[in-house]
Write an enzyme that holds these catalytic residues in place. Structure first.
Site, PDB file in Angstrom:
ATOM      1  N   ILE A 100       0.901  -1.162   0.000  1.00 33.26           N
ATOM      2  CA  ILE A 100       0.000   0.000   0.000  1.00 33.26           C
ATOM      3  C   ILE A 100       0.939   1.211   0.000  1.00 33.26           C
ATOM      4  CG2 ILE A 100      -0.165  -0.113   2.546  1.00 33.26           C
ATOM      5  CD1 ILE A 100      -2.868   1.149   2.470  1.00 33.26           C
ATOM      6  N   SER A 101       0.662   2.194  -0.860  1.00 32.36           N
ATOM      7  CA  SER A 101       1.557   3.351  -0.981  1.00 32.36           C
ATOM      8  C   SER A 101       1.506   4.224   0.270  1.00 32.36           C
ATOM      9  CB  SER A 101       1.154   4.196  -2.191  1.00 32.36           C
ATOM     10  OG  SER A 101       0.993   3.398  -3.327  1.00 32.36           O
ATOM     11  N   LYS A 102       2.574   5.007   0.470  1.00 30.13           N
ATOM     12  CA  LYS A 102       2.620   5.963   1.579  1.00 30.13           C
ATOM     13  C   LYS A 102       1.473   6.972   1.433  1.00 30.13           C
ATOM     14  CE  LYS A 102       6.625   8.242   1.936  1.00 30.13           C
ATOM     15  NZ  LYS A 102       8.051   8.432   2.228  1.00 30.13           N
TER      16      LYS A 102
END
Ligand code: SAH
Length: 254
Positions: A100-102
Site C-alpha cells: 500500500i503506498s505511503k
C-alpha cells in the site's frame, strides 16, 4: 489549464458486493461491549486528522484531497500486525509481494490528478487496486472510480476491505490494467499504482480530451519518476516529476 470534464454519464456495472452478515460476537457478561473494536484508538478521527496535518505540513494543499485522506480509515486496509503503523507516512506490505503506498504519495498523486479541475473529477481509472485504499480515497474526489487489479488474491482482498465502506461509486475489476478498461472510457483521470517501462497506449487512448494521467514510469536514467500526461486538443503534454518507488507494472493476470 483546461477544465477536467465531468462526465455525468452513469454506466451500469454488475460488481455489486454481496452483502455479508457481520459475525455476531457476544460480549462477556462482566465487560461492557467495546465501542473500539481495534482497541488502539484508530477508529478515532483524531488519528487521521494528525496524519492530514502532517500532509499539509509537507505541502499538500488541495482541500478535497486532504478531506478525503482524513475520512478514509487506512487501518482497515492493513494487516492486524501492522495496524499500529497505519497512519504513519510509510508504505506497508499487503500480501503477494505488493504494498500500500505511503499516504503522502497517495495524496500527492491525487492532488496532481485534480490540479485545475473544478469540483469532483468525473470517471477515474485506477490501475493496481491492491488493498483498495487508494480507490476508497478516490471515491471521495471522483464521481465514479474504476479500479483494476491483476492479482486475484488482492482483487478479492480489496473487495472484502471495501465492503465495510459501502462505496457505491467504486467498481472493482479483475484484469490486466495495461489494457485499461475500455467500457468505462473516456476517463477524466487515470492513475497507476504500479510503474512500467513505458505508458501503455490503451491509457492514452482511454483518457478523455482535457483529462490527465499520473503514473510512475521508468525514465532515461533507469529510475522511476512520476509522469504526468495531459491530453489536449494540441496533443499530449508530458512532464516528469519527482523520483518514486512503486511496484512494477506487469502484464497478464495471476
Ligand atoms: N493502490 C494500491 C496500491 C497497490 S500496489 C493500494 O492502495 O493498496 C500496486 C498494485 O498494482 C499491485 O497490487 C499490483 O498487483 C498491481 N498491478 C501491477 N500491474 C498491474 C496491471 N497490469 N494491472 C492491474 N494491476 C496491476
Amino acid at each position: 489549464m483546461a477544465q477536467r470534464p465531468g462526465f455525468p454519464v452513469k454506466l451500469q456495472t454488475k460488481d455489486k458486493a454481496p452483502s455479508v452478515k457481520a459475525p455476531t460476537v457476544k460480549a462477556p457478561a462482566s465487560k461492557p461491549a467495546s465501542t473500539n473494536p481495534h482497541g488502539l484508538g484508530l477508529d478515532s478521527s483524531a488519528v487521521r486528522q494528525r496524519m492530514v496535518q502532517k500532509l499539509a505540513a509537507q505541502g499538500l494543499k488541495d482541500p478535497m484531497v486532504l478531506q478525503a485522506m482524513g475520512s478514509v480509515e487506512r487501518h482497515r486496509f492493513v494487516e492486524s500486525a501492522l495496524v499500529n503503523q497505519a497512519y504513519e507516512d510509510t508504505s506497508l506490505p499487503i500480501g503477494l509481494g505488493q504494498t500500500i503506498s505511503k499516504p503522502n504519495v497517495v495524496a500527492r498523486m491525487i492532488e496532481l490528478l485534480r490540479e485545475g479541475a473544478e469540483g469532483k473529477l468525473g470517471r477515474v481509472l485506477e490501475i493496481g487496486t491492491g488493498c483498495g485504499y487508494q480507490a476508497a480515497v478516490l471515491s471521495h474526489v471522483a464521481t465514479e472510480v474504476y479500479s483494476i487489479e491483476r492479482l486475484k488474491g488482492l482483487h478479492e482482498k480489496a473487495r472484502a476491505n471495501l465492503r465495510h465502506f459501502r462505496l457505491a461509486n467504486v467498481h472493482l475489476l479483475f484484469g490486466d490494467g495495461m489494457l485499461g478498461y475500455p467500457k468505462g472510457a473516456p476517463y477524466a483521470a487515470i492513475i497507476s499504482a504500479a510503474g512500467g517501462e513505458t505508458l501503455p497506449q490503451a491509457w492514452l487512448d482511454q483518457l478523455a480530451l482535457g483529462g490527465r494521467l499520473v503514473a510512475p514510469t521508468v525514465t532515461a536514467n533507469g529510475q522511476q519518476a512520476l509522469m504526468v500526461v495531459d491530453k489536449t486538443d494540441q496533443g499530449f503534454k508530458q512532464s516528469v516529476l519527482e523520483a518514486v518507488h512503486f511496484v512494477p507494472l506487469k502484464s497478464g493476470i495471476s
